[in-house]
Motif scaffolding. Structure first.
Motif, mmCIF file in Angstrom:
data_model
loop_
_atom_site.group_PDB
_atom_site.id
_atom_site.type_symbol
_atom_site.label_atom_id
_atom_site.label_comp_id
_atom_site.label_asym_id
_atom_site.label_seq_id
_atom_site.Cartn_x
_atom_site.Cartn_y
_atom_site.Cartn_z
ATOM 1 N N MET A 59 0.841 -1.185 0.000
ATOM 2 C CA MET A 59 0.000 0.000 0.000
ATOM 3 C C MET A 59 0.890 1.254 0.000
ATOM 4 O O MET A 59 1.910 1.292 0.664
ATOM 5 N N ILE A 60 0.467 2.254 -0.726
ATOM 6 C CA ILE A 60 1.232 3.489 -0.865
ATOM 7 C C ILE A 60 1.112 4.325 0.411
ATOM 8 O O ILE A 60 0.009 4.509 0.922
ATOM 9 N N PRO A 61 2.229 4.831 0.951
ATOM 10 C CA PRO A 61 2.127 5.733 2.109
ATOM 11 C C PRO A 61 1.363 7.008 1.748
ATOM 12 O O PRO A 61 1.311 7.416 0.582
ATOM 13 N N TRP A 62 0.771 7.641 2.764
ATOM 14 C CA TRP A 62 -0.093 8.806 2.554
ATOM 15 C C TRP A 62 0.625 9.927 1.809
ATOM 16 O O TRP A 62 0.092 10.476 0.843
ATOM 17 N N ASP A 63 1.819 10.287 2.239
ATOM 18 C CA ASP A 63 2.542 11.402 1.608
ATOM 19 C C ASP A 63 2.859 11.113 0.147
ATOM 20 O O ASP A 63 2.793 12.005 -0.704
ATOM 21 N N ASP A 64 3.180 9.865 -0.149
ATOM 22 C CA ASP A 64 3.455 9.492 -1.541
ATOM 23 C C ASP A 64 2.185 9.544 -2.394
ATOM 24 O O ASP A 64 2.226 9.966 -3.550
ATOM 25 N N ALA A 65 1.062 9.131 -1.814
ATOM 26 C CA ALA A 65 -0.205 9.178 -2.549
ATOM 27 C C ALA A 65 -0.594 10.614 -2.872
ATOM 28 O O ALA A 65 -1.048 10.907 -3.982
ATOM 29 N N ILE A 66 -0.413 11.508 -1.916
ATOM 30 C CA ILE A 66 -0.734 12.923 -2.130
ATOM 31 C C ILE A 66 0.189 13.534 -3.178
ATOM 32 O O ILE A 66 -0.238 14.336 -4.011
ATOM 33 N N ALA A 67 1.447 13.146 -3.164
ATOM 34 C CA ALA A 67 2.398 13.667 -4.147
ATOM 35 C C ALA A 67 2.163 13.080 -5.538
ATOM 36 O O ALA A 67 2.471 13.717 -6.551
ATOM 37 N N LEU A 68 1.610 11.883 -5.601
ATOM 38 C CA LEU A 68 1.400 11.206 -6.878
ATOM 39 C C LEU A 68 0.206 11.736 -7.659
ATOM 40 O O LEU A 68 0.213 11.723 -8.890
ATOM 41 N N ILE A 69 -0.812 12.224 -6.958
ATOM 42 C CA ILE A 69 -2.056 12.667 -7.620
ATOM 43 C C ILE A 69 -1.805 13.782 -8.644
ATOM 44 O O ILE A 69 -2.278 13.673 -9.781
ATOM 45 N N PRO A 70 -1.099 14.868 -8.324
ATOM 46 C CA PRO A 70 -0.897 15.911 -9.353
ATOM 47 C C PRO A 70 -0.142 15.412 -10.580
ATOM 48 O O PRO A 70 -0.459 15.800 -11.705
ATOM 49 N N ILE A 71 0.822 14.507 -10.367
ATOM 50 C CA ILE A 71 1.589 13.967 -11.492
ATOM 51 C C ILE A 71 0.700 13.080 -12.368
ATOM 52 O O ILE A 71 0.703 13.195 -13.596
ATOM 53 N N ALA A 72 -0.070 12.211 -11.730
ATOM 54 C CA ALA A 72 -0.970 11.326 -12.479
ATOM 55 C C ALA A 72 -2.030 12.131 -13.223
ATOM 56 O O ALA A 72 -2.400 11.789 -14.345
ATOM 57 N N HIS A 73 -2.491 13.212 -12.619
ATOM 58 C CA HIS A 73 -3.499 14.051 -13.273
ATOM 59 C C HIS A 73 -2.905 14.814 -14.459
ATOM 60 O O HIS A 73 -3.522 14.901 -15.515
ATOM 61 N N LYS A 74 -1.714 15.335 -14.269
ATOM 62 C CA LYS A 74 -1.077 16.128 -15.330
ATOM 63 C C LYS A 74 -0.770 15.291 -16.567
ATOM 64 O O LYS A 74 -0.961 15.739 -17.698
ATOM 65 N N TYR A 75 -0.321 14.054 -16.356
ATOM 66 C CA TYR A 75 0.078 13.211 -17.483
ATOM 67 C C TYR A 75 -0.993 12.183 -17.862
ATOM 68 O O TYR A 75 -0.688 11.200 -18.540
ATOM 69 N N CYS A 76 -2.240 12.429 -17.439
ATOM 70 C CA CYS A 76 -3.410 11.622 -17.830
ATOM 71 C C CYS A 76 -3.236 10.133 -17.536
ATOM 72 O O CYS A 76 -3.594 9.275 -18.347
ATOM 73 N N MET A 77 -2.685 9.815 -16.385
ATOM 74 C CA MET A 77 -2.559 8.426 -15.948
ATOM 75 C C MET A 77 -3.806 8.089 -15.129
ATOM 76 O O MET A 77 -3.792 8.099 -13.910
ATOM 77 N N GLN A 78 -4.882 7.810 -15.830
ATOM 78 C CA GLN A 78 -6.180 7.671 -15.171
ATOM 79 C C GLN A 78 -6.248 6.467 -14.234
ATOM 80 O O GLN A 78 -6.844 6.552 -13.162
ATOM 81 N N ALA A 79 -5.662 5.363 -14.602
ATOM 82 C CA ALA A 79 -5.703 4.176 -13.738
ATOM 83 C C ALA A 79 -4.980 4.441 -12.421
ATOM 84 O O ALA A 79 -5.477 4.098 -11.340
ATOM 85 N N LEU A 80 -3.823 5.075 -12.512
ATOM 86 C CA LEU A 80 -3.066 5.423 -11.304
ATOM 87 C C LEU A 80 -3.808 6.458 -10.474
ATOM 88 O O LEU A 80 -3.859 6.369 -9.242
#
Length: 133
Positions: free
Chosen positions: A1-22
């Protein structure tokens, strides 16, 4: 499971590069973590920031209402992170007026008439076009 801080940091990147599954899997992780009773105030502030980035108004209102129900209130730094509109919504959730007996009641259920309280004016809010700022 992804740690909380990593999940929060990952959302803007996944949104910017259209990684919808992530983005979807990370949002599910964030939602389940936010709904735990022991969730901290900082987690709700993070969820509000993410919901504004992704234009997820239902997630925004859920995090705002849960944050308003907490005993520890927002600090100045938290208010700066979430913005003025979010701060206004949270303070609106915090002050509740009973619709039946018109007395100010902080809990969700009126102590006088035992009816469910509604936040003041939140059902008449016009959502500004730049609410993410």
């Amino acid at each position: 499971m992804i740690p909380w801080d990593d999940a929060i940091a990952l959302i803007p990147i996944a949104h910017k590069y259209c990684m919808q599954a992530l983005e979807i899997s990370t949002l599910k992780r964030i939602k389940t973590e936010m709904r735990r009773p022991e969730a901290s105030k900082e987690k709700f502030v993070d969820v509000i920031r993410i919901s504004k980035l992704l234009d997820l108004f239902s997630l925004f209102f859920e995090a705002a209402s849960r944050l308003a129900d907490r005993a520890d209130k927002l600090s100045y730094e938290d208010a700066q992170k979430i913005g003025l509109f979010a701060f206004y919504v949270i303070t609106g959730f915090s002050s509740r007026v009973c619709q039946a007996c018109r007395e100010l009641n902080i809990p969700r259920v009126c102590s006088g008439c035992k009816k469910l309280n509604r936040p003041i004016g939140l059902y008449n809010i016009e959502i500004p076009a730049d609410w993410r700022i």
